[in-house]
Design an enzyme around this catalytic site. Structure first.
Site, PDB file in Angstrom:
ATOM      1  N   LYS A 177       0.711  -1.449   0.000  1.00 47.83           N
ATOM      2  CA  LYS A 177      -0.006  -0.122  -0.032  1.00 47.83           C
ATOM      3  C   LYS A 177       0.872   1.072  -0.061  1.00 47.83           C
ATOM      4  O   LYS A 177       0.232   2.196  -0.648  1.00 47.83           O
ATOM      5  CB  LYS A 177      -0.974  -0.037   1.108  1.00 47.83           C
ATOM      6  CG  LYS A 177      -1.998  -0.963   0.929  1.00 47.83           C
ATOM      7  CD  LYS A 177      -3.198  -0.782   1.856  1.00 47.83           C
ATOM      8  CE  LYS A 177      -4.378  -1.531   1.827  1.00 47.83           C
ATOM      9  NZ  LYS A 177      -4.692  -2.396   0.741  1.00 47.83           N
TER      10      LYS A 177
ATOM     11  N   LYS B 267      -4.017  -9.824  -6.232  1.00 46.07           N
ATOM     12  CA  LYS B 267      -4.950 -10.048  -5.354  1.00 46.07           C
ATOM     13  C   LYS B 267      -6.157  -8.907  -6.034  1.00 46.07           C
ATOM     14  O   LYS B 267      -5.901  -7.738  -6.407  1.00 46.07           O
ATOM     15  CB  LYS B 267      -4.990  -9.577  -3.870  1.00 46.07           C
ATOM     16  CG  LYS B 267      -6.202  -9.833  -2.931  1.00 46.07           C
ATOM     17  CD  LYS B 267      -5.576  -9.366  -1.807  1.00 46.07           C
ATOM     18  CE  LYS B 267      -5.852  -8.048  -1.122  1.00 46.07           C
ATOM     19  NZ  LYS B 267      -7.239  -7.854  -1.099  1.00 46.07           N
TER      20      LYS B 267
ATOM     21  N   LYS C 234     -10.635  -3.930  -3.349  1.00 45.05           N
ATOM     22  CA  LYS C 234     -11.890  -2.997  -3.614  1.00 45.05           C
ATOM     23  C   LYS C 234     -11.055  -1.527  -3.738  1.00 45.05           C
ATOM     24  O   LYS C 234     -11.912  -0.804  -4.227  1.00 45.05           O
ATOM     25  CB  LYS C 234     -12.655  -2.911  -2.567  1.00 45.05           C
ATOM     26  CG  LYS C 234     -12.355  -2.441  -1.119  1.00 45.05           C
ATOM     27  CD  LYS C 234     -13.578  -2.550  -0.246  1.00 45.05           C
ATOM     28  CE  LYS C 234     -13.173  -3.224   1.096  1.00 45.05           C
ATOM     29  NZ  LYS C 234     -12.030  -2.793   1.852  1.00 45.05           N
TER      30      LYS C 234
HETATM   31  P1  ATP Z   1      -8.579  -2.578   0.469  1.00 46.33           P
HETATM   32  O1  ATP Z   1      -8.070  -2.508  -0.817  1.00 46.33           O
HETATM   33  O2  ATP Z   1      -9.181  -1.318   0.731  1.00 46.33           O
HETATM   34  O3  ATP Z   1      -7.442  -3.101   1.480  1.00 46.33           O
HETATM   35  P2  ATP Z   1      -9.705  -5.216   0.633  1.00 46.33           P
HETATM   36  O4  ATP Z   1     -10.516  -5.619  -0.722  1.00 46.33           O
HETATM   37  O5  ATP Z   1      -8.197  -5.934   0.584  1.00 46.33           O
HETATM   38  O6  ATP Z   1      -9.650  -3.524   0.399  1.00 46.33           O
HETATM   39  P3  ATP Z   1     -10.309  -5.190   3.118  1.00 46.33           P
HETATM   40  O7  ATP Z   1     -11.351  -4.296   3.830  1.00 46.33           O
HETATM   41  O8  ATP Z   1      -8.781  -4.800   3.398  1.00 46.33           O
HETATM   42  O9  ATP Z   1     -10.526  -5.464   1.679  1.00 46.33           O
HETATM   43  O10 ATP Z   1     -10.454  -6.420   3.833  1.00 46.33           O
HETATM   44  C1  ATP Z   1     -11.641  -7.440   4.225  1.00 46.33           C
HETATM   45  C2  ATP Z   1     -11.776  -8.762   4.375  1.00 46.33           C
HETATM   46  O11 ATP Z   1     -11.624  -9.261   2.902  1.00 46.33           O
HETATM   47  C3  ATP Z   1     -10.282  -9.263   4.840  1.00 46.33           C
HETATM   48  O12 ATP Z   1     -10.699 -10.320   5.635  1.00 46.33           O
HETATM   49  C4  ATP Z   1      -9.481  -9.589   3.741  1.00 46.33           C
HETATM   50  O13 ATP Z   1      -8.390 -10.333   3.932  1.00 46.33           O
HETATM   51  C5  ATP Z   1     -10.359 -10.147   2.745  1.00 46.33           C
HETATM   52  N1  ATP Z   1     -10.070  -9.950   1.137  1.00 46.33           N
HETATM   53  C6  ATP Z   1      -9.695  -8.816   0.743  1.00 46.33           C
HETATM   54  N2  ATP Z   1      -9.565  -9.061  -0.623  1.00 46.33           N
HETATM   55  C7  ATP Z   1      -9.478 -10.502  -0.547  1.00 46.33           C
HETATM   56  C8  ATP Z   1      -9.468 -11.319  -1.918  1.00 46.33           C
HETATM   57  N3  ATP Z   1      -9.022 -10.979  -3.024  1.00 46.33           N
HETATM   58  N4  ATP Z   1      -9.371 -12.531  -1.934  1.00 46.33           N
HETATM   59  C9  ATP Z   1      -9.988 -13.210  -0.309  1.00 46.33           C
HETATM   60  N5  ATP Z   1     -10.253 -12.232   0.678  1.00 46.33           N
HETATM   61  C10 ATP Z   1      -9.936 -11.027   0.658  1.00 46.33           C
HETATM   62 MG    MG Z   2      -7.105  -4.897   2.270  1.00 47.72          MG
END
Ligand code: ATP
Ligand code: MG
Length: 331
Positions: A113, A196, A199
């Site tokens: 990040k 990965k 969002k």
């Molecule tokens: P950001 O980009 O804001 O970090 P993010 O998609 O990584 O968003 P988080 O809010 O950080 O989402 O994580 C929420 C939950 O979703 C966590 O338990 C994280 O491990 C899970 N998660 C996020 N992305 C994935 C993915 N691509 N596959 C499986 N689990 C995920």
């Molecule tokens: Mg995340």
């Protein structure tokens, strides 16, 4: 038998993705009745990637409504906003003193990040946020933290710091275990199956399935997903990451094993396989989207968040009290 505690969180940093659902939400929903369950909207974590205030507000409501649409039941799970329970900030600050700079520098999420913040300079919140996450988990005497693979390192840090604190100051915190589901724990970007699905990173939205995407867009994204030239539906994350990712998505939704999927598609092309993935994902998202509209009501969401914070706060207060006593901040 007394129920154990399960807790997980989500950053209101953008629209939720299929990765969030399959990697975290679904696992939580499947277990929410077996535990004393907490979900917090990690709004303090979200400000490590600054947003316009209005957009942050929208993202918070959106996340709560989406969690409810995905099956989180607020009568069974305490759903609350991290910033509404002030103990998070205090214990988070306390935990920074138990942490070494080197430990935080090793966090892969920080490395990843911070690369996105090079223009304006990396904010220190992004560096120390894992210590706040340690507090998020420890405040509720959590036994199990269901997360995606990307968050495993932070839960391991939580265990290390809880153990360190308990050794130095006496038994204060419950040791949490991470729960990473065997399938779907790291859903990859459909256009770049080495990364990965995220969002908040909008650089490759064509490869990100948002839970609110319209169904035609979802189908297009899946049909255009990057695969390989081997023409064989086979689970091999190293050599066939694109196809393996689609197999994970299918298997996680339908519970069918990789072996059974491989057998059904022996001698068949990727087109037919992708069509099935489209069907299954479309049905899932249609249901979630219908439910989302039912819950997308600010008055309802405000009352759920207020009730969640009211029920969650006493436990957080008790734990913080224990930590303050142990440290000598209180007699
Ligand atoms: P950001 O980009 O804001 O970090 P993010 O998609 O990584 O968003 P988080 O809010 O950080 O989402 O994580 C929420 C939950 O979703 C966590 O338990 C994280 O491990 C899970 N998660 C996020 N992305 C994935 C993915 N691509 N596959 C499986 N689990 C995920
Ligand atoms: Mg995340």
């Amino acid at each position: 038998m007394n129920k154990k505690v399960m807790l997980t969180g989500v950053r209101p940093s953008g629209n939720l993705t299929l990765g969030n659902y399959l990697g975290a939400i679904k696992n939580f929903v499947d277990k929410q009745e077996d535990y004393i369950s907490y979900i917090f909207i990690a709004d303090l974590h979200a400000i490590t990637s600054p947003k316009k205030p209005q957009a942050l507000q929208e993202a918070i409501y959106n996340c709560v409504a989406m969690y409810l649409a995905c099956g989180v039941d607020p009568t069974k799970t305490m759903v609350f906003k991290q910033s509404d329970v002030l103990e998070h900030g205090t214990l988070g600050f306390i935990m920074t003193f138990q942490t070494k700079m080197g430990e935080l520098s090793r966090m892969t999420q920080f490395k990843y990040k911070s690369m996105q913040q090079t223009k304006e300079g990396v904010n220190t919140g992004l560096f120390v946020y894992p210590t706040l996450m340690v507090a998020d988990i420890l405040l509720y005497n959590t036994s199990i933290v269901p997360v995606g693979k990307d968050q495993q390192q932070h839960v391991e840090l939580t265990r290390d710091l809880a153990e360190r604190f308990n050794k130095r100051y006496g038994n204060t915190f419950v040791m949490p275990d991470v729960y990473i589901a065997p399938v779907g724990n790291k859903i990859l970007n459909l256009q770049n199956p080495l990364e990965k699905m995220n969002k908040s990173d909008n650089s490759n939205n064509k490869g990100t399935i948002f839970l609110m995407d319209d169904i035609e867009t979802v189908k297009k994204k899946i049909m255009q997903a990057k695969t390989d030239t081997l023409s064989c539906v086979h689970f091999d994350e190293e050599n066939q990451p694109g196809i393996s990712n689609l197999m994970s998505i299918l298997s996680k939704i339908t519970n069918e094993s990789f072996e059974s999927i491989e057998n059904r598609y022996k001698g068949k092309g990727y087109g037919e396989f992708k069509k099935e993935v489209c069907e299954v994902v479309s049905t899932l998202l249609t249901n979630i989207q219908q439910r989302f509209h039912k819950f997308n009501n600010k008055t309802l969401l405000d009352s759920i968040l207020a009730d969640g914070a009211k029920r969650a706060q006493p436990t957080a207060q008790e734990t913080l009290q224990r930590a303050k006593l142990a440290l000598g901040l209180q007699s």
